[in-house]
Write an enzyme that holds these catalytic residues in place. Sequence first.
Site, mmCIF file in Angstrom:
data_model
loop_
_atom_site.group_PDB
_atom_site.id
_atom_site.type_symbol
_atom_site.label_atom_id
_atom_site.label_comp_id
_atom_site.label_asym_id
_atom_site.label_seq_id
_atom_site.Cartn_x
_atom_site.Cartn_y
_atom_site.Cartn_z
ATOM 1 N N HIS A 87 1.029 2.982 -19.875
ATOM 2 C CA HIS A 87 0.183 3.850 -19.022
ATOM 3 C C HIS A 87 -1.042 3.101 -18.492
ATOM 4 O O HIS A 87 -2.070 3.716 -18.218
ATOM 5 C CB HIS A 87 -0.283 5.102 -19.774
ATOM 6 N N SER B 147 -11.768 -14.289 2.818
ATOM 7 C CA SER B 147 -12.081 -13.268 3.806
ATOM 8 C C SER B 147 -12.819 -13.929 4.962
ATOM 9 O O SER B 147 -13.638 -14.828 4.757
ATOM 10 C CB SER B 147 -12.964 -12.195 3.168
ATOM 11 N N LYS C 122 -15.097 -14.102 -1.189
ATOM 12 C CA LYS C 122 -13.752 -13.609 -1.500
ATOM 13 C C LYS C 122 -12.721 -14.699 -1.779
ATOM 14 O O LYS C 122 -12.667 -15.718 -1.093
ATOM 15 C CB LYS C 122 -13.236 -12.733 -0.349
ATOM 16 N N GLU D 219 0.157 -10.125 -3.157
ATOM 17 C CA GLU D 219 0.115 -8.871 -2.376
ATOM 18 C C GLU D 219 1.241 -8.826 -1.348
ATOM 19 O O GLU D 219 1.876 -7.795 -1.138
ATOM 20 C CB GLU D 219 -1.222 -8.752 -1.636
#
Length: 473
Positions: A154, A275, A281, A288
């Site tokens: 979980h 970024s 970043k 992803e």
Amino acid sequence: MSDSGALPSYVRSPGVAFLSSLSVDRPLARCDLAGSVAHVQMLQHVGLVSAEEARTLVRGLQVIGREIADGTFPWHIELEDVHTNIESRLTEMVGPVGGKLHTGRSRNDQIALDERLFLRTAVADVAHRLLAFQGALIDRSRPESATPMPGYTHLQRAQPVSVGHWLLAHYWKFDRDLDRLVATTERANVSPLGAGALAGSTLPIDPAFVADRLGFARPFENSMDAVSDRDYFAEFVFDLSLLAVHLSALAEEIVLFASKEFGFLERTDALGSGSSLMPQKRNPDVAELVRGKAGRVIGDLTALLTTLKGLPLTYDRDLQEDKGPVLDAAATVGASLDAMTTLLPRLVFGKARLAEASSDLELYATDLAEGLVSQGVPFRTAHETVGAIYSAQGGPTESAVRSALGPAGSVAPLTLAPQSALERRTTAGGPAPASVANQIRSAETRRNARLLSLSSLDRQVGLIEELLNEEPK
Ligand code: ARG
């Protein structure tokens, strides 16, 4: 595209640009040629073409093979598909005898044959990439077989595992994926050639001869099934979809673990790019994108199944739409596997964060309960006792654990040390370093066995080039 001369009547249509499948069936050209060589050999075998004619046809097909390989083949969109382009070129080269190539054959059984041959090459390609990726997973697991990390259910901290055990949990999913891919090629290893348009032929053709030349286990049982069946592609795209889902699940954990919140992975350049606006970043773009591509592959599966659903027997032109999803899914999964194989060795584990997280007392509640059980306390009672300690205000502290457990408290420090907690989890297939070492051995054995079974698939794939290169008898 240059002038294609007189078009065969069956491809004359004002809608040819729409009808053309060249964009998706050109990748099948070598399979189409090899199938035609085997078909010609069969026609000679049963006496439908002479030895001289067969030699001329096979030589011509082989020259076309070289033209396609070196990029000089004159493709004509108005010739609709790969089959008609090749047949027209053959006739242009060898004269009227070229018109004998299509004896006893239809584009319906021809495309089904091409696809089954192509499936072998596509599976072999994905399987080799998958094996490389599995190798990278094993290599990454080995040095981390005793590195503790929290295991989750979980997405809540649950029990201690090791980084190696976590990576290997992913390994076995990919092992099953490889199994499925190979099994798909085995089920697909039936030749449809000879089914004709749908009802075989009045000519004395020999489907078993072609099947044998092309390394199939047997020819079709039912000509109507043979030209309409696309199970092999549906299975392949399903295999790829589940593989993509497995890659996506691993990618998701990499994304999570690379967040500052987890910190189990260092935010290194290998993870992705930065970024254009925020100078600080380092994003986990590779993982992803692997996660994102799974959606696309599932879309391919949906497209293919939807095309197949409700088609009347036998061949319907809808079936032409089967190739796009297959090509896209295979290319997408291949690229995702390569990206992950590149990424894995470059992952840098945040050892300090892992050690800190693995020392969280939350992870050892079950160990404490099991400590009581080994002193004869019924498990349900132990569960209640430890549960009370953990739900106390301020959470569990080592001294609270010690005093509440009475005599069992003396084992608490040992029980709570991540390293020894791992070592005591000796269940076969569990996270103890010794069990993980066994697991790595059996993963390697499985992978070697797969390498072996792939070599027989590779031999089948090799038949295509053999037929395109062997000197005609
Ligand atoms: N381009 C077609 C396909 O990919 C080949 C079979 C064409 N058959 C036909 N009867 N038009 O499915």
